[in-house]
Design an enzyme around this catalytic site. Structure first.
Site, short mmCIF file in Angstrom:
data_model
loop_
_atom_site.label_atom_id
_atom_site.label_comp_id
_atom_site.label_asym_id
_atom_site.label_seq_id
_atom_site.Cartn_x
_atom_site.Cartn_y
_atom_site.Cartn_z
CB ALA A 90 -3.33 -1.75 9.69
CE LYS A 111 -4.03 -2.04 2.20
NZ LYS A 111 -5.06 -1.92 3.24
P1 ATR Z 1 3.59 -3.17 8.67
O1 ATR Z 1 4.34 -3.51 7.42
O2 ATR Z 1 2.23 -2.60 8.39
O3 ATR Z 1 4.35 -2.40 9.68
P2 ATR Z 1 3.84 -5.47 10.41
O4 ATR Z 1 5.31 -5.41 10.43
O5 ATR Z 1 3.22 -6.82 10.29
O6 ATR Z 1 3.19 -4.62 9.27
O7 ATR Z 1 3.34 -4.80 11.77
C1 ATR Z 1 2.10 -4.23 11.95
C2 ATR Z 1 1.95 -3.85 13.41
O8 ATR Z 1 1.71 -5.03 14.19
C3 ATR Z 1 3.16 -3.17 14.01
O9 ATR Z 1 2.69 -2.13 14.84
C4 ATR Z 1 3.81 -4.27 14.82
O10 ATR Z 1 4.53 -3.83 15.95
P3 ATR Z 1 6.06 -3.33 15.82
O11 ATR Z 1 6.01 -1.96 15.26
O12 ATR Z 1 6.57 -3.40 17.19
O13 ATR Z 1 6.73 -4.32 14.88
C5 ATR Z 1 2.60 -5.02 15.31
N1 ATR Z 1 2.91 -6.40 15.70
C6 ATR Z 1 3.25 -7.41 14.89
N2 ATR Z 1 3.43 -8.54 15.62
C7 ATR Z 1 3.23 -8.20 16.91
C8 ATR Z 1 3.26 -8.93 18.15
N3 ATR Z 1 3.55 -10.22 18.20
N4 ATR Z 1 2.97 -8.25 19.28
C9 ATR Z 1 2.65 -6.94 19.26
N5 ATR Z 1 2.60 -6.20 18.12
C10 ATR Z 1 2.89 -6.83 16.97
#
Ligand code: ATR
Length: 284
Positions: free
Chosen positions: A145, A80
């Site tokens: 998101a 996106k």
């Molecule tokens: P994007 O590319 O949109 O950043 P992503 O890396 O999958 O997608 O992460 C989306 C959100 O989910 C992020 O806010 C991520 O937290 P971090 O910024 O700390 O990476 C959060 N997220 C993913 N896995 C998580 C987990 N196990 N616990 C808490 N937050 C998580």
């Protein structure tokens, strides 16, 4: 015989083509949603799924849009933000969120990028009566998101709090959207998290995709807290199950948002707004 084949061929030749670009896309409900809109609005269209990787995204998009009947596309994770730089022009909604989930090929052949995720979410939250004018909203997550929904929540007058595993990313979002309204990052050490009553908690992390629950203080959930997961699945998501178990009564996953953002995309393409609730019933 030949004339039937030719008639069929010429009808197919004039049908508008759309595609969803992302990775993965094979689980997507979008073909069913647009098939429903198409039937309801009496506009025939074809919709296909194109699974791409970073290396071939541009090539695949160029190939698709080089075809005369290709009128638009949807973009899903993880592209996106990348697609912002591929579009020739952007709507204000796409500029503010710096992400594109829908493209319209304009009559001069250039690509207009838009973002309907935010308006789709607001539409669904309003339909479900999960927000009012002055809601305190806690967003879990600070990735793509979250980025797509913060500005629209601020626009309708909500106060937005961002909680994220990596605090730095929540701070960046606070800074980025501060000029649009009341937005604050939170962590365990910030006393606002302990004092505040949140009307709505939105899970914008990618945890549900991995069957995980983000680590956040569960005492923030009460019977008065609406809980919304941007992720959706056929049954309840792990997040909505978790919230119910911890006292929430009103929980929803993101199916309504999915259909609503698609309806706004359809509106961008055809200037016609499909019936969301009847599509929800037929698709899910
Ligand atoms: P994007 O590319 O949109 O950043 P992503 O890396 O999958 O997608 O992460 C989306 C959100 O989910 C992020 O806010 C991520 O937290 P971090 O910024 O700390 O990476 C959060 N997220 C993913 N896995 C998580 C987990 N196990 N616990 C808490 N937050 C998580």
């Amino acid at each position: 015989m030949n004339s039937i084949v030719n008639k069929k061929k010429s009808k197919n030749d004039s049908i508008d083509n759309f595609a969803l670009f992302g990775n993965p896309v094979n689980h997507s409900m979008s073909p069913n949603i647009y098939k429903n809109f198409s039937k309801e609005q009496g506009i025939p269209l074809k919709y296909k799924l194109i699974n791409v990787c970073e290396n071939n995204l541009i090539k695949e998009m160029e190939l698709f849009f080089s075809l005369k009947n290709s009128k638009g596309a949807n973009i899903t994770v993880p592209f996106k933000e990348t697609v912002v730089h591929i579009c020739n022009s952007l709507t204000d909604r796409a500029k503010v969120s710096n992400s594109v989930n829908v493209i319209k090929k304009l009559s001069n052949g250039t690509l207009l990028g838009d973002n309907t995720d935010g308006v789709g979410l607001i539409h669904d939250l309003k339909t479900k009566k999960f927000i009012d004018k002055k809601s305190n909203i806690l967003i879990l997550g600070a990735g793509g998101a979250a980025l797509g929904i913060i500005s629209v929540l601020l626009e309708i007058g909500s106060t937005v709090f961002i909680w994220n595993r990596t605090i730095e990313k929540a701070k960046v979002l606070e800074k980025r959207f501060k000029h649009l309204g009341d937005v604050f990052y939170l962590n365990f050490f910030n006393k606002k998290i302990h004092e505040k009553k949140f009307n709505l908690i939105i899970n914008a992390t990618s945890c549900s995709m991995k069957n995980q629950i983000p680590d956040f203080p569960k005492y923030l959930i009460s019977s008065n807290t609406y809980c919304y997961d941007l992720f959706y699945s056929r049954k309840n998501t792990v997040f909505t199950k978790f919230c119910k178990k911890n006292g929430a009564i009103h929980c929803s996953d993101g199916k309504g948002m999915l259909v609503s953002q698609a309806a706004f995309a359809f509106f961008l393409w055809y200037n016609k707004f499909p019936n969301i609730s009847s599509s929800m019933d037929s698709v899910f």
